[in-house]
Design a protein around this motif. Structure first.
Motif, PDB file in Angstrom:
ATOM      1  N   GLU A   1       0.820  -1.202   0.000  1.00 13.97           N
ATOM      2  CA  GLU A   1       0.000   0.000   0.000  1.00 13.97           C
ATOM      3  C   GLU A   1       0.862   1.263   0.000  1.00 13.97           C
ATOM      4  OE1 GLU A   1      -2.515  -0.241   3.405  1.00 13.97           O
ATOM      5  OE2 GLU A   1      -3.500  -2.080   2.718  1.00 13.97           O
ATOM      6  N   ARG A   2       1.977   1.241   0.728  1.00 18.16           N
ATOM      7  CA  ARG A   2       2.822   2.426   0.860  1.00 18.16           C
ATOM      8  C   ARG A   2       3.750   2.629  -0.335  1.00 18.16           C
ATOM      9  NH1 ARG A   2       3.798   4.489   6.120  1.00 18.16           N
ATOM     10  NH2 ARG A   2       5.991   4.804   5.644  1.00 18.16           N
ATOM     11  N   ALA A   3       3.939   1.603  -1.146  1.00 19.18           N
ATOM     12  CA  ALA A   3       4.909   1.682  -2.243  1.00 19.18           C
ATOM     13  C   ALA A   3       4.313   2.347  -3.473  1.00 19.18           C
ATOM     14  CB  ALA A   3       5.401   0.285  -2.610  1.00 19.18           C
ATOM     15  N   PRO A   4       5.100   3.142  -4.208  1.00 15.48           N
ATOM     16  CA  PRO A   4       4.640   3.640  -5.512  1.00 15.48           C
ATOM     17  C   PRO A   4       4.393   2.462  -6.452  1.00 15.48           C
ATOM     18  CG  PRO A   4       6.654   4.757  -4.794  1.00 15.48           C
ATOM     19  CD  PRO A   4       6.459   3.591  -3.874  1.00 15.48           C
ATOM     20  N   ALA A   5       3.420   2.592  -7.329  1.00 14.79           N
ATOM     21  CA  ALA A   5       3.045   1.478  -8.206  1.00 14.79           C
ATOM     22  C   ALA A   5       4.219   0.965  -9.015  1.00 14.79           C
ATOM     23  CB  ALA A   5       1.903   1.910  -9.134  1.00 14.79           C
ATOM     24  N   GLU A   6       5.098   1.884  -9.467  1.00 15.82           N
ATOM     25  CA  GLU A   6       6.211   1.463 -10.325  1.00 15.82           C
ATOM     26  C   GLU A   6       7.323   0.759  -9.551  1.00 15.82           C
ATOM     27  OE1 GLU A   6       7.088   5.688  -8.989  1.00 15.82           O
ATOM     28  OE2 GLU A   6       5.343   4.519  -9.680  1.00 15.82           O
ATOM     29  N   ARG A   7       7.270   0.788  -8.205  1.00 18.15           N
ATOM     30  CA  ARG A   7       8.295   0.109  -7.405  1.00 18.15           C
ATOM     31  C   ARG A   7       7.696  -0.900  -6.433  1.00 18.15           C
ATOM     32  NH1 ARG A   7      10.385   5.419  -6.871  1.00 18.15           N
ATOM     33  NH2 ARG A   7       9.948   5.477  -4.634  1.00 18.15           N
ATOM     34  N   ARG A   8       6.433  -1.243  -6.632  1.00 18.70           N
ATOM     35  CA  ARG A   8       5.750  -2.127  -5.682  1.00 18.70           C
ATOM     36  C   ARG A   8       6.433  -3.488  -5.581  1.00 18.70           C
ATOM     37  NH1 ARG A   8       0.712  -1.937  -7.573  1.00 18.70           N
ATOM     38  NH2 ARG A   8       0.254  -0.170  -6.233  1.00 18.70           N
ATOM     39  N   ALA A   9       6.773  -4.089  -6.702  1.00 19.46           N
ATOM     40  CA  ALA A   9       7.373  -5.426  -6.671  1.00 19.46           C
ATOM     41  C   ALA A   9       8.713  -5.410  -5.949  1.00 19.46           C
ATOM     42  CB  ALA A   9       7.538  -5.962  -8.090  1.00 19.46           C
ATOM     43  N   ARG A  10       9.495  -4.328  -6.120  1.00 20.35           N
ATOM     44  CA  ARG A  10      10.789  -4.246  -5.441  1.00 20.35           C
ATOM     45  C   ARG A  10      10.614  -4.130  -3.930  1.00 20.35           C
ATOM     46  NH1 ARG A  10      13.353   0.036  -9.591  1.00 20.35           N
ATOM     47  NH2 ARG A  10      11.171   0.035 -10.253  1.00 20.35           N
ATOM     48  N   HIS A  11       9.601  -3.405  -3.489  1.00 22.69           N
ATOM     49  CA  HIS A  11       9.354  -3.295  -2.052  1.00 22.69           C
ATOM     50  C   HIS A  11       8.868  -4.625  -1.483  1.00 22.69           C
ATOM     51  CE1 HIS A  11       9.197   1.313  -1.386  1.00 22.69           C
ATOM     52  NE2 HIS A  11       9.962   1.033  -2.430  1.00 22.69           N
ATOM     53  N   VAL A  12       7.957  -5.284  -2.195  1.00 20.83           N
ATOM     54  CA  VAL A  12       7.499  -6.609  -1.758  1.00 20.83           C
ATOM     55  C   VAL A  12       8.672  -7.583  -1.729  1.00 20.83           C
ATOM     56  CG1 VAL A  12       6.042  -8.581  -2.369  1.00 20.83           C
ATOM     57  CG2 VAL A  12       5.121  -6.258  -2.533  1.00 20.83           C
ATOM     58  N   ALA A  13       9.559  -7.483  -2.725  1.00 22.70           N
ATOM     59  CA  ALA A  13      10.720  -8.378  -2.790  1.00 22.70           C
ATOM     60  C   ALA A  13      11.626  -8.198  -1.579  1.00 22.70           C
ATOM     61  CB  ALA A  13      11.506  -8.125  -4.078  1.00 22.70           C
ATOM     62  N   ALA A  14      11.761  -6.972  -1.079  1.00 24.72           N
ATOM     63  CA  ALA A  14      12.614  -6.739   0.087  1.00 24.72           C
ATOM     64  C   ALA A  14      12.087  -7.482   1.303  1.00 24.72           C
ATOM     65  CB  ALA A  14      12.694  -5.240   0.384  1.00 24.72           C
ATOM     66  N   VAL A  15      10.768  -7.485   1.484  1.00 28.21           N
ATOM     67  CA  VAL A  15      10.172  -8.187   2.617  1.00 28.21           C
ATOM     68  C   VAL A  15      10.272  -9.697   2.422  1.00 28.21           C
ATOM     69  CG1 VAL A  15       8.068  -8.492   3.978  1.00 28.21           C
ATOM     70  CG2 VAL A  15       8.631  -6.259   3.029  1.00 28.21           C
ATOM     71  N   VAL A  16      10.019 -10.170   1.206  1.00 35.27           N
ATOM     72  CA  VAL A  16      10.116 -11.601   0.932  1.00 35.27           C
ATOM     73  C   VAL A  16      11.553 -12.084   1.110  1.00 35.27           C
ATOM     74  CG1 VAL A  16       9.815 -13.379  -0.834  1.00 35.27           C
ATOM     75  CG2 VAL A  16       8.121 -11.572  -0.585  1.00 35.27           C
ATOM     76  N   ALA A  17      12.536 -11.239   0.757  1.00 37.53           N
ATOM     77  CA  ALA A  17      13.935 -11.604   0.994  1.00 37.53           C
ATOM     78  C   ALA A  17      14.195 -11.762   2.484  1.00 37.53           C
ATOM     79  CB  ALA A  17      14.853 -10.536   0.412  1.00 37.53           C
ATOM     80  N   GLY A  18      13.590 -10.907   3.303  1.00 36.56           N
ATOM     81  CA  GLY A  18      13.708 -11.063   4.744  1.00 36.56           C
ATOM     82  C   GLY A  18      13.121 -12.372   5.218  1.00 36.56           C
ATOM     83  N   LEU A  19      12.001 -12.757   4.636  1.00 32.75           N
ATOM     84  CA  LEU A  19      11.366 -14.024   4.997  1.00 32.75           C
ATOM     85  C   LEU A  19      12.304 -15.193   4.745  1.00 32.75           C
ATOM     86  CD1 LEU A  19       7.711 -14.993   4.254  1.00 32.75           C
ATOM     87  CD2 LEU A  19       9.519 -16.580   3.640  1.00 32.75           C
ATOM     88  N   PHE A  20      12.932 -15.213   3.582  1.00 32.59           N
ATOM     89  CA  PHE A  20      13.806 -16.340   3.262  1.00 32.59           C
ATOM     90  C   PHE A  20      15.130 -16.280   4.010  1.00 32.59           C
ATOM     91  CE2 PHE A  20      10.710 -17.205   0.121  1.00 32.59           C
ATOM     92  CZ  PHE A  20      10.810 -18.571  -0.090  1.00 32.59           C
ATOM     93  N   THR A  21      15.560 -15.087   4.373  1.00 34.88           N
ATOM     94  CA  THR A  21      16.729 -14.994   5.235  1.00 34.88           C
ATOM     95  C   THR A  21      16.432 -15.641   6.584  1.00 34.88           C
ATOM     96  OG1 THR A  21      17.438 -12.954   4.151  1.00 34.88           O
ATOM     97  CG2 THR A  21      18.363 -13.414   6.329  1.00 34.88           C
ATOM     98  N   GLY A  22      15.208 -15.452   7.086  1.00 39.89           N
ATOM     99  CA  GLY A  22      14.795 -16.096   8.325  1.00 39.89           C
ATOM    100  C   GLY A  22      14.772 -17.610   8.202  1.00 39.89           C
ATOM    101  N   ILE A  23      14.323 -18.099   7.054  1.00 39.57           N
ATOM    102  CA  ILE A  23      14.309 -19.542   6.834  1.00 39.57           C
ATOM    103  C   ILE A  23      15.734 -20.100   6.846  1.00 39.57           C
ATOM    104  CG2 ILE A  23      13.749 -21.351   5.162  1.00 39.57           C
ATOM    105  CD1 ILE A  23      11.378 -19.627   4.289  1.00 39.57           C
ATOM    106  N   VAL A  24      16.654 -19.381   6.182  1.00 39.98           N
ATOM    107  CA  VAL A  24      18.056 -19.802   6.178  1.00 39.98           C
ATOM    108  C   VAL A  24      18.605 -19.817   7.595  1.00 39.98           C
ATOM    109  CG1 VAL A  24      20.380 -19.189   5.434  1.00 39.98           C
ATOM    110  CG2 VAL A  24      18.476 -18.998   3.831  1.00 39.98           C
ATOM    111  N   ALA A  25      18.324 -18.760   8.357  1.00 35.13           N
ATOM    112  CA  ALA A  25      18.819 -18.688   9.730  1.00 35.13           C
ATOM    113  C   ALA A  25      18.273 -19.832  10.568  1.00 35.13           C
ATOM    114  CB  ALA A  25      18.439 -17.345  10.347  1.00 35.13           C
ATOM    115  N   ALA A  26      16.991 -20.157  10.373  1.00 36.53           N
ATOM    116  CA  ALA A  26      16.396 -21.259  11.139  1.00 36.53           C
ATOM    117  C   ALA A  26      17.108 -22.567  10.855  1.00 36.53           C
ATOM    118  CB  ALA A  26      14.911 -21.371  10.801  1.00 36.53           C
ATOM    119  N   ARG A  27      17.444 -22.789   9.596  1.00 37.74           N
ATOM    120  CA  ARG A  27      18.052 -24.065   9.229  1.00 37.74           C
ATOM    121  C   ARG A  27      19.535 -24.127   9.586  1.00 37.74           C
ATOM    122  NH1 ARG A  27      15.006 -27.375   6.396  1.00 37.74           N
ATOM    123  NH2 ARG A  27      13.034 -26.635   5.549  1.00 37.74           N
TER     124      ARG A  27
END
Length: 421
Positions: free
Chosen positions: A154-180
């Protein structure tokens, strides 16, 4: 490209757009900032996503130690990992739709505290049933990332929405790596119970910090109706072919990834052919760092070329990994290559499909709930079958399940009204 996400009110949409471009002002403040800068908030949200997402996969690298502690066969504890995914899916149904109506600050704080208490209960569990129950509750409360992803969109400009979502998803997978990785190493050194205690402290600490930094809600207050929101999810999916395709494609990818990655520790630590220690097997999680590297690239490509091409490329990479995983039952080098390919493909699909889902309807939180629940049901069902398949047919059976889920997800996502996927 996905359609622009519409927020629940015109005022909220204007405030979100201003905040995304660095203004962060809200009506009545004279343009003053009422929260942290967008980059700071995005970083804290990514960190919170990493810490909380790690809880879902915390048990996977510790299965051998848990089995030894409770005096059961390693194959008898694999279902605990699927219980974690099932709990996450149940939590999404109960809590994630509230992101369209509830106060996210309060909800993030309460859920972080509940997850922390459940993780402590898991650390104290006297047996498998008690451990599974605590893990179920902890993962049901670990839905904070999926409350925050729609906020980021919601907070991201339309032209950069995927990049902002990608930053959060990258955090998610970093957490998965840390867990393992860190979970396996810490479990080998201090025992599996200490890992759950540590996760409880981190979950509560970063969850409360995130809740404190979230911007004040600018939406008009509305009564939360979680049961009504959940009941409306099937209709939301039927009405949106874009959302339905994103959900089913990700369910296939996540099912294949989950079946392979849930049982990989059992393959690596078995007496034959590799006989690795729990800590060494946990280092395999480092291949998950491929996901963190691929996420921002995927976001940029999605913003430029659209999500469908990126989804197709992600599926192709994941499909190439399957024969290598099969060969990896006896060759470590093949497992290395397969791990890189499936993480790259899964991450590309995750960012593209989630961006597609978030832009598919006027209810981003509900659409995101439908998307993640469908994906995790695909993952939980595949991992639940992977444990018995490994016990009966070995690694070949696990690879077979991964192939079935990949084919089913692609075929299901291709069935759309009035056109192909």
């Amino acid at each position: 490209m996905p359609t622009p996400i519409r927020t629940s009110s015109g005022t909220a949409g204007a405030a979100a757009g201003t905040a995304a471009r660095g203004g962060a002002g809200t009506p009545g403040t004279g343009g003053r900032r009422t929260g942290p800068r967008n980059g700071v908030l995005l970083s804290v949200i990514a960190l919170c996503t990493a810490v909380t997402a790690a809880n879902i996969y915390l048990a996977a690298p510790l299965l051998g130690l848990i089995a030894e502690d409770f005096g059961v066969a390693p194959s008898a504890v694999g279902w605990v990992a699927s219980v974690a995914q099932l709990g996450y899916a149940l939590g999404l149904l109960a809590f994630a739709p509230l992101g369209d109506t509830a106060n996210r600050r309060r909800l993030v704080g309460v859920l972080s505290g509940l997850a922390g208490l459940a993780l402590v209960a898991a650390a104290l569990a006297p047996g498998l049933p008690a451990l599974a129950a605590a893990v179920l509750v902890a993962c049901a409360a670990t839905v904070v990332p999926q409350l925050l992803v729609p906020l980021v969109a919601e907070r991201a400009p339309a032209e950069r929405r995927a990049r902002h979502v990608a930053a959060v998803v990258a955090g998610l997978f970093t957490g998965i790596v840390a867990a393992r990785v860190l979970g396996g190493i810490a479990g080998q050194a201090y025992g599996w119970r200490a890992v759950f205690y540590g996760a409880a402290v981190l979950t509560v600490g970063i969850g409360l910090l995130t809740a404190a930094l979230l911007p004040a809600e600018t939406r008009p207050p509305r009564r939360a109706r979680p049961l009504k929101a959940v009941a409306g999810l099937p209709g939301l999916m039927r009405a949106s072919a874009e959302l339905r395709a994103a959900c089913l494609r990700q369910a296939g990818l996540f099912g294949a990834w989950s079946a392979l990655w849930t049982t990989l520790a059992l393959l690596l630590t078995a007496d034959e052919p590799f006989h690795l220690s729990t800590a060494t097997a946990g280092l395999f999680g480092l291949f998950g760092l491929v996901s963190s590297a691929v996420a921002p690239v995927s976001g940029t490509l999605i913003d430029r070329f659209g999500p469908r091409r990126v989804v197709t490329s992600g599926y192709a990479l994941a499909a190439l990994s399957l024969p290598l995983f099969w060969l990896g039952g006896h060759r470590l080098w093949a497992l290395y290559a397969a791990a890189v390919l499936i993480h790259a493909g899964f991450m590309a699909g995750q960012v593209a499909n989630q961006t597609r889902a978030l832009g598919a309807t006027a209810k981003p939180a509900s659409a995101n709930t439908a998307y993640v629940v469908t994906g995790f049901l695909g993952g939980a069902s595949a991992s639940a079958l992977a444990g018995p398949a490994f016990a009966w047919w070995g690694w070949n059976g696990v690879c077979g399940i991964a192939c079935v889920w990949m084919v089913a997800g692609w075929a299901g996502g291709a069935v759309r009204r009035g056109g192909g996927a």
